[in-house]
Design a protein around this motif. Structure first.
Motif, short mmCIF file in Angstrom:
data_model
loop_
_atom_site.label_atom_id
_atom_site.label_comp_id
_atom_site.label_asym_id
_atom_site.label_seq_id
_atom_site.Cartn_x
_atom_site.Cartn_y
_atom_site.Cartn_z
N LEU A 29 0.82 -1.21 0.00
CA LEU A 29 0.00 0.00 0.00
C LEU A 29 0.86 1.27 0.00
N ASP A 30 2.06 1.18 0.59
CA ASP A 30 2.92 2.37 0.64
C ASP A 30 3.96 2.39 -0.47
N GLY A 31 3.80 1.52 -1.48
CA GLY A 31 4.71 1.54 -2.61
C GLY A 31 5.36 0.20 -2.86
N PRO A 32 6.02 0.05 -4.00
CA PRO A 32 6.66 -1.23 -4.35
C PRO A 32 7.80 -1.57 -3.39
N ARG A 33 7.96 -2.85 -3.14
CA ARG A 33 9.07 -3.36 -2.32
C ARG A 33 9.80 -4.45 -3.10
N VAL A 34 11.11 -4.44 -3.02
CA VAL A 34 11.93 -5.46 -3.67
C VAL A 34 12.33 -6.49 -2.62
N VAL A 35 12.15 -7.77 -2.94
CA VAL A 35 12.44 -8.84 -1.99
C VAL A 35 13.47 -9.80 -2.56
N ASP A 36 13.95 -10.68 -1.71
CA ASP A 36 14.90 -11.74 -2.06
C ASP A 36 16.27 -11.22 -2.49
N PHE A 37 16.61 -9.99 -2.15
CA PHE A 37 17.94 -9.48 -2.49
C PHE A 37 18.97 -10.13 -1.57
N GLY A 38 20.14 -10.43 -2.14
CA GLY A 38 21.21 -11.04 -1.36
C GLY A 38 21.10 -12.54 -1.23
N ILE A 39 19.91 -13.08 -1.42
CA ILE A 39 19.74 -14.52 -1.25
C ILE A 39 20.35 -15.27 -2.44
N ALA A 40 20.19 -14.74 -3.63
CA ALA A 40 20.73 -15.42 -4.81
C ALA A 40 22.24 -15.54 -4.73
N ARG A 41 22.92 -14.48 -4.28
CA ARG A 41 24.37 -14.53 -4.13
C ARG A 41 24.76 -15.56 -3.08
N ALA A 42 24.02 -15.59 -2.00
CA ALA A 42 24.33 -16.55 -0.94
C ALA A 42 24.17 -17.98 -1.45
N LEU A 43 23.16 -18.20 -2.28
CA LEU A 43 22.90 -19.55 -2.77
C LEU A 43 23.80 -19.93 -3.94
N GLU A 44 24.32 -18.93 -4.66
CA GLU A 44 25.10 -19.20 -5.86
C GLU A 44 26.34 -20.06 -5.56
N ALA A 45 27.00 -19.74 -4.45
CA ALA A 45 28.21 -20.47 -4.11
C ALA A 45 27.94 -21.94 -3.84
N THR A 46 26.73 -22.25 -3.41
CA THR A 46 26.41 -23.65 -3.10
C THR A 46 25.99 -24.44 -4.34
N THR A 47 25.78 -23.74 -5.47
CA THR A 47 25.34 -24.43 -6.68
C THR A 47 26.36 -24.34 -7.80
N MET A 48 27.57 -23.86 -7.50
CA MET A 48 28.58 -23.64 -8.53
C MET A 48 28.99 -24.95 -9.20
N LEU A 49 28.99 -26.05 -8.46
CA LEU A 49 29.44 -27.33 -9.03
C LEU A 49 28.32 -28.14 -9.64
N SER A 50 27.12 -27.56 -9.59
CA SER A 50 25.98 -28.28 -10.17
C SER A 50 25.56 -27.60 -11.46
N SER A 51 24.55 -28.15 -12.12
CA SER A 51 24.05 -27.57 -13.36
C SER A 51 22.96 -26.55 -13.12
N ALA A 52 22.65 -26.27 -11.85
CA ALA A 52 21.57 -25.33 -11.55
C ALA A 52 21.96 -23.91 -11.92
N ILE A 53 20.99 -23.13 -12.36
CA ILE A 53 21.19 -21.74 -12.74
C ILE A 53 20.52 -20.86 -11.71
N VAL A 54 21.29 -19.92 -11.13
CA VAL A 54 20.72 -18.98 -10.17
C VAL A 54 20.19 -17.79 -10.95
N GLY A 55 18.89 -17.66 -11.02
CA GLY A 55 18.27 -16.60 -11.79
C GLY A 55 17.08 -17.15 -12.56
N THR A 56 16.31 -16.22 -13.14
CA THR A 56 15.14 -16.60 -13.90
C THR A 56 15.42 -16.29 -15.37
N PRO A 57 15.41 -17.28 -16.27
CA PRO A 57 15.93 -17.11 -17.63
C PRO A 57 15.51 -15.83 -18.37
N PRO A 58 14.21 -15.48 -18.47
CA PRO A 58 13.89 -14.29 -19.26
C PRO A 58 14.45 -12.98 -18.70
#
Length: 378
Positions: A151-180
């Motif tokens: 109600l008081d304006g847009p809010r951005v969420v999940d910041f910082g979480i992708a970076r934290a998770l990226e290091a744990t998926t570096m050796l896998s085929s998972a992609i951190v992010g949403t393709p489009p």
């Protein structure tokens, strides 16, 4: 993620530490998000992460380091992180609950925003992204579902979480992010900085203005190819917004503006263009002539074509003076030789010899004065 919770499923937990879970908000590759209630009675969002994401001590340390940085981001335009626990079998993150639809839900239900709505959305989300970057964080997963419309304006969420998770998926085929909404550097495995978020922000704004991402949303290979090689599809984007979005969607991060420049553009504070270069007007040059000892310290001035006039007058006066000397000498000599030359026709008497001899001194004085006058004028 939706802010309209669904009922819990039989397999969902009903309690996470001290937080009572009351509904399901969403789920994805990182985990499941629940609506919870804190011991204080405040509603919160509880994200239960997949245990595999923080399965070893190194992963946990990296995760906590990134989350601590994320907790320093100001609350303006973002959802604050309230609590974190990654030591148990079910690691979780608790954040501020934002009541309202996500941008994804709103555009899907109501369609594209008009120019005024777009400008407000762009300004609010760019300001939130600026606060995130000032904390030294790159969001890495900016997309419509991570923009909640409170109600008081847009809010951005999940910041910082992708970076934290990226290091744990570096050796896998998972992609951190949403393709489009991923940037070319994310797809190319290059270093990812704040300007990657600027690219994802611009794709999100194109979605809000048209109802579709700038590079489509069909098959992943096709979307990736367009992101890397094709110019964005901006049909339907208001003309006055296109220039900024085109610059933000440049393939190379060096060609994009930073979020500070984006904000400066949005508030109308673009620097004035520099005035055209004009060569300086030539100034008349004055010839500096050093003083001469022979001239007694006087500096001659330039007189153009008549600069030689004083020297010419000096020569003329010198010649005249020499003529006077010669004339006086001749007269005196003749008076001495023949006293009859000086005979007075009125009185009929001769001029005495001593008076004839006196002509020379008088004439000499006149000559000296004439020479001094010529010297002063020259």
């Amino acid at each position: 993620m939706t802010t309209n919770p669904r009922p819990l499923r039989p397999s969902d937990p009903v309690q996470m530490a001290s937080y009572r879970l009351t509904g399901l908000l969403g789920e994805g590759g990182q985990g499941t998000v629940y609506l919870g209630v804190a011991p204080s009675g405040e509603q919160v969002a509880v994200k239960v992460l997949h245990a595999r994401l923080v399965q070893d001590n190194d992963s946990r340390r990296r995760f906590m380091r990134e989350v601590r940085a994320a907790r320093t981001v100001g609350s303006f335009g973002t959802a604050r992180i309230l609590d974190v626990d990654i030591e148990g079998d079910q690691p979780y993150i608790v954040s501020e609950y934002i009541a309202g639809d996500s941008l994804q839900e709103l555009i899907t239900r109501e369609g594209a925003r008009d120019v005024g709505g777009m400008k407000r959305l762009m300004l609010a989300t760019a300001a939130a992204l600026q606060a995130i970057h000032q904390a030294g964080i790159v969001h890495r997963d900016f997309k419509p579902s991570n923009v909640l419309l409170a109600l008081d304006g847009p809010r951005v969420v999940d910041f910082g979480i992708a970076r934290a998770l990226e290091a744990t998926t570096m050796l896998s085929s998972a992609i951190v992010g949403t393709p489009p909404y991923m940037s070319p550097e994310q797809l190319g495995g290059r270093e990812i900085g704040p300007k990657s978020d600027v690219f994802s922000w611009a794709v999100t704004m194109v979605f809000a203005a048209t109802g579709r991402p700038a590079f489509g949303q069909d098959s992943i290979p096709a979307v990736f190819n367009r992101i890397l090689t094709v110019q964005p599809d901006l049909d339907g984007v208001p003309e006055e917004l296109r220039g900024l979005l085109v610059s933000c969607l440049a393939k190379e991060p060096e060609s994009r503006p930073c979020v500070d420049q984006v904000l400066q553009h949005l508030v109308g504070g673009r620097p004035e263009p520099a005035p055209p270069h004009r060569p300086p007007t030539p100034q008349p040059q004055v010839l500096q002539v050093p003083q001469s000892r022979a001239s007694g310290g006087r500096v001659p001035t330039s007189r153009g074509a008549g600069a030689e006039a004083p020297q010419g007058r000096s020569i003329g006066l010198a010649v005249a003076a020499q003529f006077v000397v010669m004339l006086a000498t001749a007269v005196t000599g003749f008076a001495i030789y023949d006293n009859s030359f000086a005979r007075s026709e009125i009185a009929g008497e001769a001029i005495p010899f001593w008076l004839g001899m006196g002509v020379w001194p008088v004439t000499g004085i006149f000559v000296v004065l004439a020479l001094r006058s010529a010297a002063k004028r020259g």
